[in-house]
Motif scaffolding. Structure first.
Motif, PDB file in Angstrom:
ATOM      1  N   ILE A  12       2.819 -34.868  12.714  1.00  0.00           N
ATOM      2  CA  ILE A  12       2.103 -36.159  12.795  1.00  0.00           C
ATOM      3  C   ILE A  12       0.857 -35.620  13.449  1.00  0.00           C
ATOM      4  CG2 ILE A  12       1.808 -38.358  14.216  1.00  0.00           C
ATOM      5  CD1 ILE A  12       4.989 -38.135  14.450  1.00  0.00           C
ATOM      6  N   GLN A  13      -0.523 -36.147  12.690  1.00  0.00           N
ATOM      7  CA  GLN A  13      -1.467 -35.927  12.985  1.00  0.00           C
ATOM      8  C   GLN A  13      -2.426 -37.161  13.655  1.00  0.00           C
ATOM      9  OE1 GLN A  13      -2.764 -32.749  12.631  1.00  0.00           O
ATOM     10  NE2 GLN A  13      -0.699 -32.124  11.654  1.00  0.00           N
ATOM     11  N   THR A  14      -2.119 -38.242  13.301  1.00  0.00           N
ATOM     12  CA  THR A  14      -3.114 -39.151  13.947  1.00  0.00           C
ATOM     13  C   THR A  14      -2.264 -40.407  14.780  1.00  0.00           C
ATOM     14  OG1 THR A  14      -2.914 -40.663  12.111  1.00  0.00           O
ATOM     15  CG2 THR A  14      -4.557 -38.956  11.972  1.00  0.00           C
ATOM     16  N   THR A  15      -2.972 -41.074  15.574  1.00  0.00           N
ATOM     17  CA  THR A  15      -2.222 -42.420  16.349  1.00  0.00           C
ATOM     18  C   THR A  15      -1.750 -43.147  15.343  1.00  0.00           C
ATOM     19  OG1 THR A  15      -3.991 -42.010  17.796  1.00  0.00           O
ATOM     20  CG2 THR A  15      -2.760 -44.273  17.797  1.00  0.00           C
ATOM     21  N   LYS A  16      -2.266 -43.422  14.075  1.00  0.00           N
ATOM     22  CA  LYS A  16      -1.877 -44.459  12.947  1.00  0.00           C
ATOM     23  C   LYS A  16      -0.613 -43.671  12.423  1.00  0.00           C
ATOM     24  CE  LYS A  16      -2.933 -46.679   8.848  1.00  0.00           C
ATOM     25  NZ  LYS A  16      -3.293 -47.803   8.959  1.00  0.00           N
ATOM     26  N   GLU A  17      -0.318 -42.278  12.004  1.00  0.00           N
ATOM     27  CA  GLU A  17       0.885 -41.884  11.705  1.00  0.00           C
ATOM     28  C   GLU A  17       1.835 -42.047  12.679  1.00  0.00           C
ATOM     29  OE1 GLU A  17      -0.114 -37.850  10.664  1.00  0.00           O
ATOM     30  OE2 GLU A  17      -1.410 -38.283   9.064  1.00  0.00           O
ATOM     31  N   HIS A  18       1.571 -41.865  13.948  1.00  0.00           N
ATOM     32  CA  HIS A  18       2.326 -41.905  15.116  1.00  0.00           C
ATOM     33  C   HIS A  18       3.108 -43.320  15.187  1.00  0.00           C
ATOM     34  CE1 HIS A  18       3.129 -42.752  19.510  1.00  0.00           C
ATOM     35  NE2 HIS A  18       4.318 -41.849  19.163  1.00  0.00           N
ATOM     36  N   GLN A  19       2.076 -44.405  15.047  1.00  0.00           N
ATOM     37  CA  GLN A  19       2.705 -45.873  14.999  1.00  0.00           C
ATOM     38  C   GLN A  19       3.430 -46.098  13.665  1.00  0.00           C
ATOM     39  OE1 GLN A  19       2.374 -47.929  17.373  1.00  0.00           O
ATOM     40  NE2 GLN A  19       1.565 -46.421  18.641  1.00  0.00           N
ATOM     41  N   THR A  20       2.945 -45.387  12.855  1.00  0.00           N
ATOM     42  CA  THR A  20       3.787 -45.638  11.232  1.00  0.00           C
ATOM     43  C   THR A  20       5.289 -45.098  11.376  1.00  0.00           C
ATOM     44  OG1 THR A  20       1.863 -45.718  10.007  1.00  0.00           O
ATOM     45  CG2 THR A  20       3.826 -45.516   8.755  1.00  0.00           C
ATOM     46  N   ASN A  21       5.243 -43.826  11.919  1.00  0.00           N
ATOM     47  CA  ASN A  21       6.574 -43.303  12.269  1.00  0.00           C
ATOM     48  C   ASN A  21       7.499 -43.982  13.132  1.00  0.00           C
ATOM     49  OD1 ASN A  21       6.299 -41.298  10.153  1.00  0.00           O
ATOM     50  ND2 ASN A  21       5.020 -40.011  11.522  1.00  0.00           N
ATOM     51  N   LEU A  22       6.968 -44.550  14.311  1.00  0.00           N
ATOM     52  CA  LEU A  22       7.723 -45.324  15.322  1.00  0.00           C
ATOM     53  C   LEU A  22       8.324 -46.557  14.471  1.00  0.00           C
ATOM     54  CD1 LEU A  22       5.676 -45.281  18.404  1.00  0.00           C
ATOM     55  CD2 LEU A  22       7.633 -43.908  18.082  1.00  0.00           C
ATOM     56  N   ILE A  23       7.569 -47.071  13.655  1.00  0.00           N
ATOM     57  CA  ILE A  23       8.042 -48.331  12.952  1.00  0.00           C
ATOM     58  C   ILE A  23       9.049 -47.879  12.122  1.00  0.00           C
ATOM     59  CG2 ILE A  23       7.270 -50.241  11.192  1.00  0.00           C
ATOM     60  CD1 ILE A  23       4.656 -50.376  12.762  1.00  0.00           C
ATOM     61  N   ARG A  24       8.971 -46.785  11.301  1.00  0.00           N
ATOM     62  CA  ARG A  24      10.245 -46.675  10.581  1.00  0.00           C
ATOM     63  C   ARG A  24      11.385 -45.946  11.303  1.00  0.00           C
ATOM     64  NH1 ARG A  24      12.953 -47.287   6.067  1.00  0.00           N
ATOM     65  NH2 ARG A  24      13.707 -45.206   5.128  1.00  0.00           N
ATOM     66  N   VAL A  25      11.437 -45.420  12.349  1.00  0.00           N
ATOM     67  CA  VAL A  25      12.370 -45.094  13.267  1.00  0.00           C
ATOM     68  C   VAL A  25      13.212 -46.409  13.737  1.00  0.00           C
ATOM     69  CG1 VAL A  25      13.095 -44.186  15.613  1.00  0.00           C
ATOM     70  CG2 VAL A  25      11.702 -42.980  13.810  1.00  0.00           C
ATOM     71  N   GLU A  26      12.368 -47.336  14.175  1.00  0.00           N
ATOM     72  CA  GLU A  26      13.002 -48.577  14.542  1.00  0.00           C
ATOM     73  C   GLU A  26      13.422 -49.266  13.183  1.00  0.00           C
ATOM     74  OE1 GLU A  26      11.277 -53.024  16.141  1.00  0.00           O
ATOM     75  OE2 GLU A  26      10.232 -51.036  16.942  1.00  0.00           O
ATOM     76  N   THR A  27      12.977 -49.151  12.111  1.00  0.00           N
ATOM     77  CA  THR A  27      13.623 -50.022  10.997  1.00  0.00           C
ATOM     78  C   THR A  27      15.002 -49.194  10.652  1.00  0.00           C
ATOM     79  OG1 THR A  27      11.651 -50.515  10.064  1.00  0.00           O
ATOM     80  CG2 THR A  27      13.326 -50.319   8.607  1.00  0.00           C
TER      81      THR A  27
END
Length: 132
Positions: free
Chosen positions: A3-18
């Protein structure tokens, strides 16, 4: 997958939650979840490191009692250290501890072993933050 950016971090957190909200995962989804969690942990270790405390800081920690109404037999202490809340409590016959990031609510359990009392449990939890 780093993960390189805050946006990627947030997107990945949402995917994990899903993925975690699903009742069952396919083999590919389990693999994806494992990879996402590893990438998130690596990113957070760099961008949200758990603070390491010196003995001087540990000796000056002010431990607070629970806020609000709690059962009379409830045993807990907490303190704020930087962006984190360190909480120690007695549950089901042994002491437990957790560290929560106050901005993103990420929570980690701390292994404090089997201290003899609340004071020792608090000291052990704080010392874990000072060890490498």
């Amino acid at each position: 997958m780093a993960i390189q950016t805050t946006k990627e971090h947030q997107t990945n957190l949402i995917r994990v939650e899903t993925l975690m909200d699903k009742h069952s995962l396919s083999h590919d989804e389990e693999t994806e979840l494992d990879q996402l969690v590893d990438a998130i942990q690596d990113y957070e270790a760099i961008h949200y490191p758990i603070p390491k405390l010196s003995d001087t800081v540990i000796s000056t920690i002010t431990w607070n009692s629970p806020v609000g109404e709690v059962p009379s037999d409830w045993i807990e202490k907490w303190t704020v250290i930087g962006f984190y809340t360190l909480r120690v409590w007695y549950s089901f016959g042994y002491f437990e501890a957790s560290l929560t990031h106050n901005e993103n609510d990420d929570r980690s359990r701390l292994d404090i072993g089997e201290p003899e009392d609340l004071k020792a449990a608090c000291e052990k939890a704080a010392r874990l933050l000072s060890s490498p």
